[in-house]
Design an enzyme around this catalytic site. Structure first.
Site, PDB file in Angstrom:
ATOM      1  N   ASP A 158       4.810   3.103   4.681  1.00  0.00           N
ATOM      2  CA  ASP A 158       3.863   3.226   3.403  1.00  0.00           C
ATOM      3  C   ASP A 158       2.683   3.974   3.957  1.00  0.00           C
ATOM      4  O   ASP A 158       2.352   4.492   4.734  1.00  0.00           O
ATOM      5  CB  ASP A 158       3.632   1.862   2.819  1.00  0.00           C
ATOM      6  CG  ASP A 158       3.436   1.746   1.483  1.00  0.00           C
ATOM      7  OD1 ASP A 158       3.412   2.888   0.565  1.00  0.00           O
ATOM      8  OD2 ASP A 158       3.567   0.728   0.934  1.00  0.00           O
ATOM      9  N   GLU A 191       5.375   7.973   0.760  1.00  0.00           N
ATOM     10  CA  GLU A 191       3.974   8.153   0.350  1.00  0.00           C
ATOM     11  C   GLU A 191       3.865   8.766  -1.104  1.00  0.00           C
ATOM     12  O   GLU A 191       3.163   9.454  -1.521  1.00  0.00           O
ATOM     13  CB  GLU A 191       3.451   9.128   1.225  1.00  0.00           C
ATOM     14  CG  GLU A 191       4.436  10.523   1.702  1.00  0.00           C
ATOM     15  CD  GLU A 191       3.879  11.726   0.465  1.00  0.00           C
ATOM     16  OE1 GLU A 191       4.843  11.582  -0.145  1.00  0.00           O
ATOM     17  OE2 GLU A 191       2.978  12.101   0.501  1.00  0.00           O
ATOM     18  N   TRP A 192       4.881   8.328  -1.890  1.00  0.00           N
ATOM     19  CA  TRP A 192       5.123   8.302  -3.418  1.00  0.00           C
ATOM     20  C   TRP A 192       5.097   9.869  -3.984  1.00  0.00           C
ATOM     21  O   TRP A 192       4.548  10.309  -5.111  1.00  0.00           O
ATOM     22  CB  TRP A 192       3.628   7.689  -3.842  1.00  0.00           C
ATOM     23  CG  TRP A 192       3.323   6.256  -3.285  1.00  0.00           C
ATOM     24  CD1 TRP A 192       4.312   5.379  -2.873  1.00  0.00           C
ATOM     25  CD2 TRP A 192       2.107   6.228  -2.419  1.00  0.00           C
ATOM     26  NE1 TRP A 192       3.314   4.297  -2.231  1.00  0.00           N
ATOM     27  CE2 TRP A 192       2.217   4.848  -2.227  1.00  0.00           C
ATOM     28  CE3 TRP A 192       0.694   6.808  -2.614  1.00  0.00           C
ATOM     29  CZ2 TRP A 192       1.288   4.387  -1.292  1.00  0.00           C
ATOM     30  CZ3 TRP A 192      -0.198   5.984  -1.768  1.00  0.00           C
ATOM     31  CH2 TRP A 192      -0.120   4.824  -1.246  1.00  0.00           C
ATOM     32  N   GLY A 193       5.426  10.616  -3.053  1.00  0.00           N
ATOM     33  CA  GLY A 193       5.335  11.967  -3.544  1.00  0.00           C
ATOM     34  C   GLY A 193       4.120  12.940  -3.578  1.00  0.00           C
ATOM     35  O   GLY A 193       4.111  13.871  -3.772  1.00  0.00           O
ATOM     36  N   ASP A 213       5.095   3.663  -7.806  1.00  0.00           N
ATOM     37  CA  ASP A 213       5.947   2.333  -7.821  1.00  0.00           C
ATOM     38  C   ASP A 213       6.759   2.296  -9.233  1.00  0.00           C
ATOM     39  O   ASP A 213       6.083   2.501 -10.398  1.00  0.00           O
ATOM     40  CB  ASP A 213       5.200   1.145  -7.733  1.00  0.00           C
ATOM     41  CG  ASP A 213       4.851   1.341  -5.991  1.00  0.00           C
ATOM     42  OD1 ASP A 213       5.228   2.190  -5.118  1.00  0.00           O
ATOM     43  OD2 ASP A 213       4.188   0.222  -5.532  1.00  0.00           O
TER      44      ASP A 213
HETATM   45  C1  GLA Z   1       3.256   0.491  -2.066  1.00  0.00           C
HETATM   46  C2  GLA Z   1       4.806   0.832  -2.185  1.00  0.00           C
HETATM   47  C3  GLA Z   1       5.776  -0.462  -2.695  1.00  0.00           C
HETATM   48  C4  GLA Z   1       5.476  -1.565  -1.947  1.00  0.00           C
HETATM   49  C5  GLA Z   1       4.148  -2.042  -1.879  1.00  0.00           C
HETATM   50  C6  GLA Z   1       3.870  -3.196  -0.985  1.00  0.00           C
HETATM   51  O1  GLA Z   1       2.670   0.197  -3.644  1.00  0.00           O
HETATM   52  O2  GLA Z   1       5.173   1.932  -2.818  1.00  0.00           O
HETATM   53  O3  GLA Z   1       6.977   0.008  -2.662  1.00  0.00           O
HETATM   54  O4  GLA Z   1       6.088  -1.363  -0.560  1.00  0.00           O
HETATM   55  O5  GLA Z   1       3.131  -0.892  -1.451  1.00  0.00           O
HETATM   56  O6  GLA Z   1       2.710  -3.580  -0.776  1.00  0.00           O
END
Ligand code: GLA
Length: 434
Positions: A158, A191-193, A213
């Site tokens: 993450d 890393e969400w893009g 998310d």
């Molecule tokens: C981030 C990630 C999620 C999850 C949470 C856990 O938000 O994007 O998928 O793993 O952390 O805290």
């Protein structure tokens, strides 16, 4: 003493060539190959349980996954998300929370392996995980070593608490560490893009998150506020994620997948929405990581996540992410080239009411530059198999072909009804000589 020094020198000399042979020209180690020929499938604890996880729960989930045929259907990874960490010891080695996991991670890995499953674990490139447990920053090699020692098969990595860290460097560092540790471990980048990993991470990870998310909602989830009216972090609904992930299809392929986040099937959407969500993930060749309570789900949810024909779209060996050919109001037409000249064809209705869709094949011809594949509805007959059996077999007719009943697509415009927030999905197979 002299003998010991000589022995150490000999060992170092023996080991060094092995490492130098592995090194790529840029000095880095290659990622593990062969772990992601098709998108990964499994279950993760986060969407349903957040940090409330423990050994008993995880074993119960594993047992149920075997019992219900989920492992046979391909869901082999059982991934612990945030919340498993305990403290680091004086030497900096990480340990599991011994109250939550009293038998330890090695025992859990052994348990899963004995059931034909694999253990996934979670960490973070920064100082802390998103739920504030210890992160791997400064301990990358130590952590990779520990995971390998435990028998871990998958790492989700993450991106919280990473100020002043470069994502390319941070993820490459963990890739190197995982390779060095010697156990093949799937590397799921999260890393969400933010830094467009699709542009640089094919050599680093096996999948990368393309968005923030996911939450439980089919369309956009309304912004959340606290009691003082301050904006709160709000997850994304299914369709906003689809809109972000679909344009990235050129970057996905065997070994490196776009990851639009874990599934929310069974977590509160309607059966139709769950079906549409699951189908779209399959059309996009996305990782299929379940996120519901496997020990407590409805027969409908189970039927959705175990539809082998729809899973086969996701797991098709060509590994081509599908495309949205066009939108007409609330209706979207999706195609995905499959092995053997087949196509997956999906009609999606994002509207609030059921829609009667008139299919005009001439307007749906696909000429996909990326895959070099094209449909030929004008000249080729396709057999269309309805994979959810939700509709009354639209645009198919029963014809007698060589003595047996056969469904064959007709090339005239035909109509079908697609429910609100639902899909109809077909596997189209060219039928020769008819
Ligand atoms: C981030 C990630 C999620 C999850 C949470 C856990 O938000 O994007 O998928 O793993 O952390 O805290």
């Amino acid at each position: 003493m002299k003998k010991t020094i000589l022995l150490i020198a000999a060992l170092v000399l023996a080991i060094l060539p092995a490492f130098s042979q592995e090194r790529k020209p840029d000095g880095n180690l290659p990622k593990w190959e062969g772990l992601a020929e098709t998108p990964q499938m499994g279950w993760s604890s986060w969407n349903k349980f957040q940090t409330e996880i423990n050994e008993t729960l995880i074993k119960d989930i594993a047992d149920k996954m075997v019992e219900l045929g989920l492992v046979d259907a391909g869901y082999v990874y059982l991934n612990l998300d945030d919340g498993w960490h305990g403290e680091r010891d004086a030497q900096g080695f990480v340990h599991e929370d011994s109250e939550k996991f009293p038998s330890g991670m090695k025992a859990l890995a052994d348990y899963l392996h004995s059931k034909g499953m694999k253990l996934g674990i979670y960490s973070d490139a920064g100082t802390n995980t998103c739920a504030c447990y210890t992160g791997s920053l400064g301990h990358e090699y130590q952590d990779a070593f520990t995971y390998a020692k435990w028998g871990v098969d998958y790492l989700k990595y993450d991106w919280c608490y990473t100020s002043n860290i470069n994502p390319k460097g941070a993820y490459a560092l963990m890739r190197d560490a995982l390779r060095w540790a010697g156990r093949p471990i799937f590397f799921s980048m999260c890393e969400w893009g933010s830094s467009k990993p699709w542009e640089w991470a094919a050599e680093v990870g096996h999948s990368w998150r393309t968005t923030g998310d996911i939450g439980v909602g089919f369309l956009a989830i309304p912004q959340r506020y606290d009691e003082n009216g301050n904006r709160l972090w709000t997850p994304l609904g299914v369709m906003p994620i689809v809109d972000m992930n679909e344009p990235l299809r050129q970057y996905a392929g065997p070994g490196h997948w776009n990851d639009p986040d874990m599934l929310e099937v069974g977590n509160g959407m309607t059966a139709a929405e769950d079906r549409a969500h699951f189908t779209l993930w399959c059309m996009m060749a996305a990782p299929l990581i379940l996120g519901n309570d496997i020990t407590d789900m409805t027969p409908e949810t189970l039927a959705t996540i175990t539809n082998k024909d729809v899973i086969a779209i996701d797991q098709d060996r060509l590994g081509i992410q599908g495309l949205r050919l066009k939108k007409e109001g609330d209706i979207q037409y999706w195609f995905k080239p499959l092995e053997g000249g087949d196509w997956a064809f999906c009609i999606l209705n994002i509207g609030e009411a059921p829609a009667t869709v008139t299919i005009d094949w001439a307007s749906l011809e696909v000429d996909d530059e990326l895959s070099g594949r094209r449909t030929d509805f004008a000249n080729v007959n396709y057999r269309a198999r309805d994979l959810w059996n939700t509709s009354a077999k639209p645009f198919t007719t029963l014809v007698k072909g060589k003595g047996k009943l056969r469904r064959q697509m007709v090339q005239n415009p035909v109509s079908t009804v697609v429910g609100s927030h639902d899909v109809a999905v077909y596997r189209l197979t060219p039928v020769n000589g008819q």
